[in-house]
Scaffold this active site. Structure first.
Site, mmCIF file in Angstrom:
data_model
loop_
_atom_site.group_PDB
_atom_site.id
_atom_site.type_symbol
_atom_site.label_atom_id
_atom_site.label_comp_id
_atom_site.label_asym_id
_atom_site.label_seq_id
_atom_site.Cartn_x
_atom_site.Cartn_y
_atom_site.Cartn_z
ATOM 1 N N HIS A 58 0.849 -1.191 0.000
ATOM 2 C CA HIS A 58 0.000 0.000 0.000
ATOM 3 C C HIS A 58 0.891 1.250 0.000
ATOM 4 O O HIS A 58 1.926 1.269 0.683
ATOM 5 C CB HIS A 58 -0.873 -0.024 1.260
ATOM 6 C CG HIS A 58 -2.091 0.848 1.205
ATOM 7 N ND1 HIS A 58 -2.027 2.206 1.040
ATOM 8 C CD2 HIS A 58 -3.403 0.544 1.314
ATOM 9 C CE1 HIS A 58 -3.253 2.702 1.058
ATOM 10 N NE2 HIS A 58 -4.107 1.723 1.215
ATOM 11 N N GLY A 95 0.262 -4.996 1.815
ATOM 12 C CA GLY A 95 -0.969 -5.234 1.059
ATOM 13 C C GLY A 95 -0.718 -5.890 -0.282
ATOM 14 O O GLY A 95 -1.603 -6.528 -0.844
ATOM 15 N N TYR A 122 -5.074 -4.641 10.222
ATOM 16 C CA TYR A 122 -5.552 -5.146 8.936
ATOM 17 C C TYR A 122 -7.063 -5.409 9.012
ATOM 18 O O TYR A 122 -7.625 -5.642 10.074
ATOM 19 C CB TYR A 122 -4.784 -6.406 8.520
ATOM 20 C CG TYR A 122 -4.510 -6.419 7.033
ATOM 21 C CD1 TYR A 122 -3.431 -5.694 6.520
ATOM 22 C CD2 TYR A 122 -5.341 -7.058 6.150
ATOM 23 C CE1 TYR A 122 -3.203 -5.642 5.148
ATOM 24 C CE2 TYR A 122 -5.116 -7.022 4.778
ATOM 25 C CZ TYR A 122 -4.037 -6.305 4.280
ATOM 26 O OH TYR A 122 -3.823 -6.239 2.926
HETATM 27 O O1 YXS Z 1 12.316 8.458 -1.284
HETATM 28 P P1 YXS Z 1 11.660 8.272 -2.629
HETATM 29 O O2 YXS Z 1 10.733 9.388 -3.022
HETATM 30 O O3 YXS Z 1 12.646 7.842 -3.683
HETATM 31 O O4 YXS Z 1 10.663 6.984 -2.454
HETATM 32 C C1 YXS Z 1 11.207 5.758 -2.007
HETATM 33 C C2 YXS Z 1 10.236 5.184 -1.013
HETATM 34 O O5 YXS Z 1 9.682 6.148 -0.137
HETATM 35 C C3 YXS Z 1 9.157 4.665 -1.956
HETATM 36 N N1 YXS Z 1 8.374 3.600 -1.319
HETATM 37 C C4 YXS Z 1 7.097 3.745 -0.933
HETATM 38 N N2 YXS Z 1 6.265 4.800 -1.007
HETATM 39 C C5 YXS Z 1 5.015 4.623 -0.498
HETATM 40 N N3 YXS Z 1 4.581 3.465 0.054
HETATM 41 C C6 YXS Z 1 5.389 2.382 0.117
HETATM 42 N N4 YXS Z 1 4.913 1.238 0.624
HETATM 43 C C7 YXS Z 1 6.725 2.514 -0.384
HETATM 44 N N5 YXS Z 1 7.788 1.679 -0.442
HETATM 45 C C8 YXS Z 1 8.779 2.368 -1.033
HETATM 46 O O6 YXS Z 1 9.836 4.150 -3.076
HETATM 47 C C9 YXS Z 1 11.116 4.799 -3.196
HETATM 48 C C10 YXS Z 1 12.213 3.761 -3.164
HETATM 49 O O7 YXS Z 1 12.137 3.158 -1.886
HETATM 50 P P2 YXS Z 1 13.459 2.651 -1.146
HETATM 51 O O8 YXS Z 1 14.531 3.672 -1.337
HETATM 52 O O9 YXS Z 1 13.081 2.261 0.218
HETATM 53 O O10 YXS Z 1 13.816 1.357 -2.032
HETATM 54 P P3 YXS Z 1 14.698 0.102 -1.587
HETATM 55 O O11 YXS Z 1 14.885 -0.658 -2.828
HETATM 56 O O12 YXS Z 1 15.861 0.554 -0.790
HETATM 57 O O13 YXS Z 1 13.760 -0.720 -0.591
HETATM 58 C C11 YXS Z 1 12.596 -1.343 -1.118
HETATM 59 C C12 YXS Z 1 11.685 -1.747 0.076
HETATM 60 C C13 YXS Z 1 10.354 -2.286 -0.480
HETATM 61 C C14 YXS Z 1 12.411 -2.818 0.935
HETATM 62 C C15 YXS Z 1 11.434 -0.503 0.945
HETATM 63 O O14 YXS Z 1 10.984 0.560 0.098
HETATM 64 C C16 YXS Z 1 10.379 -0.752 1.973
HETATM 65 O O15 YXS Z 1 10.628 -1.419 2.993
HETATM 66 N N6 YXS Z 1 9.131 -0.263 1.670
HETATM 67 C C17 YXS Z 1 8.019 -0.429 2.607
HETATM 68 C C18 YXS Z 1 7.499 -1.862 2.581
HETATM 69 C C19 YXS Z 1 6.288 -1.941 3.476
HETATM 70 O O16 YXS Z 1 6.391 -1.899 4.708
HETATM 71 N N7 YXS Z 1 5.114 -1.962 2.879
HETATM 72 C C20 YXS Z 1 3.842 -1.976 3.627
HETATM 73 C C21 YXS Z 1 3.061 -0.719 3.239
HETATM 74 S S1 YXS Z 1 1.598 -0.594 4.206
HETATM 75 C C22 YXS Z 1 0.616 -1.833 3.642
HETATM 76 O O17 YXS Z 1 0.872 -2.425 2.608
HETATM 77 C C23 YXS Z 1 -0.587 -2.193 4.417
HETATM 78 C C24 YXS Z 1 -1.383 -1.030 4.849
HETATM 79 S S2 YXS Z 1 -0.098 -3.138 5.815
HETATM 80 O O18 YXS Z 1 0.960 -2.385 6.442
HETATM 81 O O19 YXS Z 1 -1.225 -3.290 6.616
HETATM 82 O O20 YXS Z 1 0.388 -4.396 5.291
#
Ligand code: YXS
Length: 259
Positions: A64, A108, A138
């Protein structure tokens, strides 16, 4: 610029998530294009849909779009949340959806992948369900998606630790159908899709709908549902929920205090 690509090869459609700069985060804009692509697959009578990211990605989808989650006081995963619409669109599509997964699947996006009918992953694929990492409660149908994906004990491990599990372990647990080397995965999925597309589409679509209804047939009383919604509201109104979102946006670790 499109955030999603759709290609057709006979009766087989391929939808590709195509926003690598944001790690295919499921923003409203990307989800709207995905739902539109699924609708086009239905109107063009695709018999199989392959849902994938670009070949060789390190991140299939980051889940998400956190920047679009409410800061509190409103259900972050309510019926009208775009992610809820997307999951229902996949589940209700008459044609089977095959998730071709390479790289990390987060939050998500795991529910999106688990809502697909078959999952074929490369050895690089990982699956992390992350509400606890952000302090998110969730939603009920989402929890059911996870509980239909594997045993309750594994679901609890994934939800409570928010840590990724490997494709190899996911296959061993029956959470995904096959692990296939990246060099062979496209040919494998093409052959699988071709096999399915040769069979009777009406029979397949009705069996898919039957399994959706049976898998979702959970007799939760109105009183129990209201209790769940009340408990979830305590979470999304909590200081921890606000802290989880803020910490992510500030790119720091959260400090949860339990209220
Ligand atoms: O800083 P910029 O502008 O370049 O943007 C970065 C990140 O902020 C962005 N980005 C995201 N933006 C919004 N929502 C996200 N979920 C998200 N994930 C990433 O993308 C740009 C590159 O990210 P970066 O630098 O972290 O890339 P990386 O290759 O070093 O790492 C990739 C990840 C996926 C390991 C890392 O971005 C990460 O841990 N992302 C969050 C993963 C996560 O926790 N997702 C859950 C989102 S909440 C959700 O899905 C539900 C509501 S729940 O939580 O209930 O499951």
């Amino acid at each position: 610029m499109s955030l999603v690509r759709t290609d057709f090869s006979g009766a087989i459609a391929t939808i590709t998530l195509d926003q690598p700069a944001k790690r295919n985060a499921l923003s409203t804009a990307l989800i709207e294009e995905l739902i539109e692509a699924l609708s086009r697959c239905a109107s063009e009578n695709a018999r199989v849909v392959v849902l994938r990211a670009r070949a060789g990605v390190r991140v299939w989808s980051a889940g998400h779009d956190v920047s679009e989650l409410p800061k509190g006081g409103r259900d972050p995963l309510g019926w009208n949340d775009p992610l809820r619409h997307l999951v229902r669109s996949v589940e209700e599509l008459p044609a089977p959806v095959i998730a071709l997964v390479e790289g990390g699947v987060w939050g998500g996006a795991c529910e999106l992948v688990f809502a697909c009918d078959l999952i074929i992953a490369s050895p690089t694929a990982t699956f992390a369900v992350t509400p606890a990492r952000l302090g998110v409660p969730y939603n009920v149908s989402g929890m059911q998606t996870f509980m239909n994906a594997c045993s309750l004990r594994i679901v609890k491990e994934m939800l409570f630790t928010a840590k990724p599990i490997s494709a190899e372990r996911a296959e061993r647990l029956g959470m995904i159908n096959h692990v296939v080397e990246a060099s062979e995965i496209e040919a494998f999925v093409d052959a699988l899709a071709a096999d399915i597309s040769k069979n009777a589409p009406l029979s397949i679509s009705v069996m898919k709908e039957q399994m959706r209804m049976l898998a979702g047939a959970n007799p939760m009383s109105p009183r129990r549902f209201e209790r769940v919604q009340g408990l979830r509201r305590i979470v999304y109104d909590s200081a921890d929920y606000a802290e989880g979102i803020q910490a992510f946006l500030e790119k720091r670790s959260p400090n949860f205090i339990g209220r």
